[in-house]
Design a protein around this motif. Structure first.
Motif, PDB file in Angstrom:
ATOM      1  N   LYS A  61      71.020  22.994  52.656  1.00  0.00           N
ATOM      2  CA  LYS A  61      70.181  23.192  53.837  1.00  0.00           C
ATOM      3  C   LYS A  61      71.084  23.182  55.066  1.00  0.00           C
ATOM      4  N   GLU A  62      71.046  24.254  55.842  1.00  0.00           N
ATOM      5  CA  GLU A  62      71.859  24.356  57.034  1.00  0.00           C
ATOM      6  C   GLU A  62      71.410  23.343  58.088  1.00  0.00           C
ATOM      7  N   GLU A  63      72.334  22.870  58.874  1.00  0.00           N
ATOM      8  CA  GLU A  63      72.019  21.872  59.898  1.00  0.00           C
ATOM      9  C   GLU A  63      71.063  22.425  60.939  1.00  0.00           C
ATOM     10  N   TRP A  64      71.183  23.715  61.240  1.00  0.00           N
ATOM     11  CA  TRP A  64      70.338  24.307  62.277  1.00  0.00           C
ATOM     12  C   TRP A  64      68.898  24.566  61.790  1.00  0.00           C
ATOM     13  N   LEU A  65      68.691  24.510  60.467  1.00  0.00           N
ATOM     14  CA  LEU A  65      67.356  24.799  59.912  1.00  0.00           C
ATOM     15  C   LEU A  65      66.440  23.597  60.107  1.00  0.00           C
ATOM     16  N   GLN A  66      65.791  23.573  61.266  1.00  0.00           N
ATOM     17  CA  GLN A  66      64.912  22.484  61.656  1.00  0.00           C
ATOM     18  C   GLN A  66      63.575  23.058  62.118  1.00  0.00           C
ATOM     19  N   SER A  67      62.606  22.193  62.330  1.00  0.00           N
ATOM     20  CA  SER A  67      61.326  22.625  62.877  1.00  0.00           C
ATOM     21  C   SER A  67      61.536  23.337  64.209  1.00  0.00           C
ATOM     22  N   LYS A  68      60.861  24.468  64.402  1.00  0.00           N
ATOM     23  CA  LYS A  68      60.895  25.303  65.598  1.00  0.00           C
ATOM     24  C   LYS A  68      62.161  26.156  65.703  1.00  0.00           C
ATOM     25  N   ALA A  69      63.019  26.112  64.690  1.00  0.00           N
ATOM     26  CA  ALA A  69      64.185  26.989  64.689  1.00  0.00           C
ATOM     27  C   ALA A  69      63.724  28.435  64.509  1.00  0.00           C
ATOM     28  N   THR A  70      64.413  29.375  65.144  1.00  0.00           N
ATOM     29  CA  THR A  70      64.095  30.787  64.970  1.00  0.00           C
ATOM     30  C   THR A  70      65.006  31.356  63.881  1.00  0.00           C
ATOM     31  N   ILE A  71      64.416  32.100  62.942  1.00  0.00           N
ATOM     32  CA  ILE A  71      65.160  32.563  61.788  1.00  0.00           C
ATOM     33  C   ILE A  71      65.010  34.068  61.595  1.00  0.00           C
ATOM     34  N   GLU A  72      65.968  34.619  60.878  1.00  0.00           N
ATOM     35  CA  GLU A  72      65.901  35.993  60.386  1.00  0.00           C
ATOM     36  C   GLU A  72      66.114  35.911  58.877  1.00  0.00           C
ATOM     37  N   ALA A  73      65.133  36.352  58.109  1.00  0.00           N
ATOM     38  CA  ALA A  73      65.199  36.206  56.657  1.00  0.00           C
ATOM     39  C   ALA A  73      64.977  37.555  55.978  1.00  0.00           C
ATOM     40  N   LYS A  74      65.623  37.713  54.817  1.00  0.00           N
ATOM     41  CA  LYS A  74      65.415  38.867  53.957  1.00  0.00           C
ATOM     42  C   LYS A  74      65.153  38.363  52.541  1.00  0.00           C
ATOM     43  N   GLY A  75      64.314  39.060  51.819  1.00  0.00           N
ATOM     44  CA  GLY A  75      64.028  38.624  50.460  1.00  0.00           C
ATOM     45  C   GLY A  75      62.922  39.425  49.825  1.00  0.00           C
ATOM     46  N   GLU A  76      62.313  38.843  48.791  1.00  0.00           N
ATOM     47  CA  GLU A  76      61.225  39.482  48.046  1.00  0.00           C
ATOM     48  C   GLU A  76      59.895  38.892  48.504  1.00  0.00           C
ATOM     49  N   LEU A  77      59.018  39.754  48.995  1.00  0.00           N
ATOM     50  CA  LEU A  77      57.722  39.298  49.489  1.00  0.00           C
ATOM     51  C   LEU A  77      56.676  39.357  48.380  1.00  0.00           C
ATOM     52  N   GLU A  78      55.852  38.330  48.311  1.00  0.00           N
ATOM     53  CA  GLU A  78      54.726  38.305  47.394  1.00  0.00           C
ATOM     54  C   GLU A  78      53.431  38.270  48.204  1.00  0.00           C
ATOM     55  N   ILE A  79      52.547  39.225  47.916  1.00  0.00           N
ATOM     56  CA  ILE A  79      51.224  39.260  48.548  1.00  0.00           C
ATOM     57  C   ILE A  79      50.220  38.867  47.485  1.00  0.00           C
ATOM     58  N   SER A  80      49.478  37.795  47.713  1.00  0.00           N
ATOM     59  CA  SER A  80      48.553  37.302  46.698  1.00  0.00           C
ATOM     60  C   SER A  80      47.249  36.849  47.343  1.00  0.00           C
ATOM     61  N   VAL A  81      46.280  36.532  46.491  1.00  0.00           N
ATOM     62  CA  VAL A  81      44.975  36.068  46.959  1.00  0.00           C
ATOM     63  C   VAL A  81      44.689  34.720  46.317  1.00  0.00           C
ATOM     64  N   TYR A  82      44.236  33.773  47.133  1.00  0.00           N
ATOM     65  CA  TYR A  82      43.820  32.466  46.624  1.00  0.00           C
ATOM     66  C   TYR A  82      42.510  32.100  47.296  1.00  0.00           C
ATOM     67  N   ASN A  83      41.454  31.961  46.485  1.00  0.00           N
ATOM     68  CA  ASN A  83      40.118  31.676  47.027  1.00  0.00           C
ATOM     69  C   ASN A  83      39.719  32.668  48.111  1.00  0.00           C
ATOM     70  N   ASP A  84      39.941  33.954  47.813  1.00  0.00           N
ATOM     71  CA  ASP A  84      39.548  35.066  48.683  1.00  0.00           C
ATOM     72  C   ASP A  84      40.358  35.133  49.973  1.00  0.00           C
ATOM     73  N   ARG A  85      41.463  34.406  50.055  1.00  0.00           N
ATOM     74  CA  ARG A  85      42.303  34.404  51.244  1.00  0.00           C
ATOM     75  C   ARG A  85      43.667  35.007  50.919  1.00  0.00           C
ATOM     76  N   LEU A  86      44.112  35.945  51.760  1.00  0.00           N
ATOM     77  CA  LEU A  86      45.403  36.576  51.551  1.00  0.00           C
ATOM     78  C   LEU A  86      46.539  35.633  51.942  1.00  0.00           C
ATOM     79  N   ASN A  87      47.576  35.592  51.103  1.00  0.00           N
ATOM     80  CA  ASN A  87      48.734  34.751  51.375  1.00  0.00           C
ATOM     81  C   ASN A  87      50.008  35.568  51.254  1.00  0.00           C
ATOM     82  N   LEU A  88      50.967  35.259  52.127  1.00  0.00           N
ATOM     83  CA  LEU A  88      52.275  35.895  52.089  1.00  0.00           C
ATOM     84  C   LEU A  88      53.330  34.859  51.720  1.00  0.00           C
ATOM     85  N   GLY A  89      54.141  35.171  50.732  1.00  0.00           N
ATOM     86  CA  GLY A  89      55.227  34.299  50.329  1.00  0.00           C
ATOM     87  C   GLY A  89      56.504  35.101  50.207  1.00  0.00           C
TER      88      GLY A  89
END
Length: 208
Positions: free
Chosen positions: A162-190
């Motif tokens: 875990k990087e030292e700068w990775l704290q609450s309210k830190a601004t990030i740029e991330a790349k990866g694999e997105l998962e779009i799913s539904v849980y109890n009729d609600r859309l979620n992004l992971g």
């Protein structure tokens, strides 16, 4: 900002309309119904609003199944998440026989780019194999009218660090694999993180 390279298979639900932009060049808009699989409960059908350059609307007819490739972005209003697709390719004869679902480019993965701010909790956890992984949530903010709306994404990274700068309210740029799913009729992004960096937001200059 959240952008994803995707391939979408669905059913045309709003007929194609050709218009001209401010530059005089034609563009085509239409909508496609797409099924998102549920982790709990029943699957959810979402409307994907599509736009593409040019005036070739042949075959884009309500009720027809089509496959589209392009860049998917999201709009949040109240508690609703809207899907917008900038189309780059159209396949009017998809091989899949399903009624419509999210399919993915590049080995069935949605490649995602995210810029935003980290939430409160950043947890280092251990899986059943004893290896540590990092979990946190972050949001992308967008101003609509006089108010800001926030789209949350749940991130997981399978690295024992875990990087030292990775704290609450830190601004990030991330790349990866997105998962779009539904849980109890609600859309979620992971997102399964492949790259994570600190994002230095540039100051806002209205005159620029």
């Amino acid at each position: 900002m959240i952008k994803c390279n995707v391939s979408v298979c669905g059913t045309v639900s709003k007929a194609a309309v050709v218009r001209n932009g401010k530059d005089g060049m034609p563009f085509t808009t239409y909508s496609v119904d797409v099924v998102v699989p549920a982790k709990s409960g029943i699957n959810k059908t979402v409307i994907v609003s599509c736009i593409m350059d040019g005036d070739d609307a042949e075959g884009i007819v309500v009720g027809n199944r089509i496959e589209l490739k392009g860049v998917l972005t999201f709009k949040k209003k109240d508690d609703n998440l809207y899907f917008n697709l900038k189309v780059s390719e159209v396949n009017l004869s998809p091989v899949s026989k399903s009624k419509g679902n999210l399919q993915f480019q590049k080995n069935e993965r949605i490649t995602c780019k995210f810029k935003g701010k980290v939430g409160k909790d950043i947890d280092m956890k251990k899986g059943k194999n004893g290896k540590a992984f990092l979990m946190f949530s972050a949001f992308s903010a967008e101003k609509i009218g006089e108010e800001f709306v926030f789209t949350w994404v749940r991130f997981v990274r399978f690295l024992e660090e875990k990087e030292e700068w990775l704290q609450s309210k830190a601004t990030i740029e991330a790349k990866g694999e997105l998962e779009i799913s539904v849980y109890n009729d609600r859309l979620n992004l992971g997102c399964k993180v492949a790259e994570l960096n600190q994002w230095e937001k540039k100051p806002y200059h209205p005159n620029n």
